[in-house]
Design a protein around this motif. Sequence first.
Motif, PDB file in Angstrom:
ATOM      1  N   GLN A 180       0.829  -1.207   0.000  1.00  0.00           N
ATOM      2  CA  GLN A 180       0.000   0.000   0.000  1.00  0.00           C
ATOM      3  C   GLN A 180       0.866   1.260   0.000  1.00  0.00           C
ATOM      4  OE1 GLN A 180      -2.554  -0.528   3.372  1.00  0.00           O
ATOM      5  NE2 GLN A 180      -3.871  -2.041   2.341  1.00  0.00           N
ATOM      6  N   SER A 181       2.109   1.103   0.465  1.00  0.00           N
ATOM      7  CA  SER A 181       3.056   2.227   0.442  1.00  0.00           C
ATOM      8  C   SER A 181       3.856   2.253  -0.850  1.00  0.00           C
ATOM      9  CB  SER A 181       4.017   2.129   1.630  1.00  0.00           C
ATOM     10  OG  SER A 181       3.306   2.133   2.850  1.00  0.00           O
ATOM     11  N   GLY A 182       3.531   1.341  -1.773  1.00  0.00           N
ATOM     12  CA  GLY A 182       4.207   1.311  -3.060  1.00  0.00           C
ATOM     13  C   GLY A 182       5.504   0.515  -3.064  1.00  0.00           C
ATOM     14  N   TYR A 183       5.688  -0.375  -2.073  1.00  0.00           N
ATOM     15  CA  TYR A 183       6.936  -1.145  -1.983  1.00  0.00           C
ATOM     16  C   TYR A 183       6.599  -2.620  -1.867  1.00  0.00           C
ATOM     17  CZ  TYR A 183      11.111  -3.154   0.159  1.00  0.00           C
ATOM     18  OH  TYR A 183      12.186  -3.952   0.448  1.00  0.00           O
ATOM     19  N   ARG A 184       7.130  -3.416  -2.808  1.00  0.00           N
ATOM     20  CA  ARG A 184       6.891  -4.855  -2.762  1.00  0.00           C
ATOM     21  C   ARG A 184       8.079  -5.539  -2.091  1.00  0.00           C
ATOM     22  NH1 ARG A 184       6.435  -6.005  -7.806  1.00  0.00           N
ATOM     23  NH2 ARG A 184       4.175  -5.899  -7.891  1.00  0.00           N
TER      24      ARG A 184
ATOM     25  N   ASP B  73       0.229  -6.697  -7.173  1.00  0.00           N
ATOM     26  CA  ASP B  73      -0.417  -5.392  -7.322  1.00  0.00           C
ATOM     27  C   ASP B  73      -1.926  -5.555  -7.472  1.00  0.00           C
ATOM     28  OD1 ASP B  73       1.917  -3.936  -7.119  1.00  0.00           O
ATOM     29  OD2 ASP B  73       2.350  -4.072  -9.271  1.00  0.00           O
TER      30      ASP B  73
END
Length: 521
Positions: free
Chosen positions: A150-154, A173
């Motif tokens: 959700q913070s854009g980090y996988r 995603d």
Amino acid sequence: MLRRLPVSLLRSGMGGVLLVFLLVILLPLSVYTVFQAVSSASAEEEADELYRQQLETVLFSVNQNSEDVTANLTSRINGAYLRFSSVNELAGRLQQIVNETGFIYSISIIDSLGRETVTVPSGLMPAASVETYTLITGSAAVKRLFEYIQSGYRKVETFSGKGDEMNFVFVADSHDGTHALCIISFSLQKYISSVLGPKIRTVAGSRYSMLIRHAPSGVRVFNHGDGNFTPDAVKPLWLLSDYEIGIKASGVTLTDAVKERTAMNLRLLILLNLSLMIGAFLIGYIIRREMKLTKLKSDFVANVSHELRTPLSLISMFSESLMLGRVKSDEKRNEYYRIIHGETDRLSGMVNKILSFSKMEAGKKTYTFAELSLTHHLSRIYNSYEYHLEQKGFTSELILPEDEVIVSGDEHALEEVIINLLDNAIKYSTDKKFVSVVLKTEESKALLSVTDRGIGISKEDQKRVFEKFFRAGSSEVHTTKGTGLGLSIVRQIVESHKGEITVLSEQGKGSTFTVILPLIQ
């Protein structure tokens, strides 16, 4: 005073040479050796640090390759999930990924509500077990994965399964507004052999030995290079948290080479220092010996000058009295003649002794060796010398063996040995005037001993009594006339006859000098 000047000059000159040698050569070299030892330790530390950095770079490249492969795998799965239009289409794409990798057991995708969207088994084993699913989906680590996405980090987490099974878990995603949990169940051994193994073999080659082992138990699961080596550097595998990778350079490492070179340099420097110190010690020893020898020579010249002057004065005085007709009676004239004759013999003996010593020192003394009856030779010399002993107030004895004692020798040289020993016995006897001459044999040797009951020789002086110019330090010796050459000449003659001479003495009780010569069998 003038006689002492050359000795003092020699002492100061040679001492200065030794001091210059120590200050100019030995001291700087010692300082340099210490500097080398300190700098070598620093060089070893730097080499060791460089070596460890080199090893860690190799380990980093292996870890990075593992992460790159896994990132590519998760990216492909994520792309398939984003673009699928039907479950069958998604399953087909996932099956293709499974087939291409060769190490995956199964790929499962679970939506955010915990419902299984699709599971693609590879055919090697069933899909991940229910227990593993429950463990994975219910863990706090998985909840954090959803927070990361959700913070854009996988992020990829690793979970252990049963036996050889391992699981990579990540969050895909959003698809239609939802995120899905992806579980890649794979074989650890196949992952190592197909992903980590080729990279390790590429970067390690023949230069390094590498291993992968289970950290808690220490069990190796992969080995490259040398057999049971101990790694110099160990790092955890980033994606396999319970496993670590170790490395060691094959053959001689940079650190080993530096240490070996440093040790060799230090050994050479220490050896050089020791050699120079031994050299300095030898120089000092030679200087001291030469100074002592120079002093002995100076004392010898002074002593001989005195010894020559005394008989010359007596000869001059008595001959002058005879020439001027001052002596009226025949008895007195005969006494003067005897004194002149005795002093002439004494002078002749001293001159002959000095000439004999000079020839020996120059290596020009020659001997005529022949078979000689030492029994007969000694008896003849003793009989001719007995009158002289009686005139000096001595009681004497000659003890000979029953059998003839035959040696190979120079008749005149051996006579000089015997007379020198008898002269010494007379000169250094005071109240107890007794001389014993004994000849005997032991095994294959002839032993000729001359014993007196004179002043004796101290233990310290016995070690030097055969040195040239040496005279013992006792006051009784210094009041006795002599040149300090007699026993030195005796030793040189005896050694030229392949023999040896010994002394047994006690101060105040007398001395025994024994000449040992080989017998002719």
